[in-house]
Motif scaffolding. Structure first.
Motif, short mmCIF file in Angstrom:
data_model
loop_
_atom_site.label_atom_id
_atom_site.label_comp_id
_atom_site.label_asym_id
_atom_site.label_seq_id
_atom_site.Cartn_x
_atom_site.Cartn_y
_atom_site.Cartn_z
N ILE A 29 24.89 -17.78 74.54
CA ILE A 29 24.32 -17.29 73.29
C ILE A 29 23.91 -15.83 73.42
O ILE A 29 24.18 -15.01 72.53
N ALA A 30 23.28 -15.46 74.53
CA ALA A 30 22.87 -14.07 74.75
C ALA A 30 24.08 -13.14 74.79
O ALA A 30 24.06 -12.05 74.21
N SER B 277 25.46 -12.77 71.20
CA SER B 277 24.39 -12.65 70.21
C SER B 277 24.80 -11.84 68.98
O SER B 277 24.40 -12.16 67.86
N ALA C 272 24.76 -13.53 65.30
CA ALA C 272 23.83 -13.02 64.29
C ALA C 272 24.44 -13.09 62.89
O ALA C 272 23.71 -13.06 61.90
#
Length: 120
Positions: free
Chosen positions: A54-55, A58, A62
């Motif tokens: 996820i990071a 990101s 978003a």
């Protein structure tokens, strides 16, 4: 729905799709189409692995139209990807083919299935 609940549910069900912005889990209609180049396979599906993915994604996650997808492969690995829910089947098939996908996922309230693009 939150990340931990998504992870638990996806592990129990062998996969799932989750929109981090809206909290939507496994859309009840439409076709999930992966974005080319963002698929990753992992031997483990744990919180650290999911949060790292996820990071790293990101910026894409978003976008309110993008979902994180997770499913267990036939060889027992876990596959993570970024996908979009497309409402129209013809559009979803065309998008899947243009993204060189092997299949798209048909999301329906009572029946969901993998739809192969191999023969199109």
């Amino acid at each position: 729905m939150n990340i931990r609940l998504f992870m638990q549910t996806a592990k129990t069900n062998g996969g799932g799709s989750y929109n981090l912005n809206t909290g939507e889990f496994n859309p009840s209609a439409g076709f999930m189409v992966s974005m080319q180049g963002h698929e990753q396979r992992h031997k483990e599906f744990d919180e650290d692995t999911l949060l790292r993915y996820i990071a790293n994604k990101s910026e894409l996650l978003a976008d309110r139209d993008n979902f994180i997808g997770v499913w267990r492969t036939n060889d027992g690995e876990w596959c993570f990807d970024i996908s979009q829910c497309v409402g129209n089947e013809v559009e979803a098939v065309e998008l899947g083919l243009s993204r060189r996908q092997e299949a798209i996922w048909r999301s329906e309230e009572h029946t969901s299935e993998l739809q192969s693009l191999a023969y199109l």
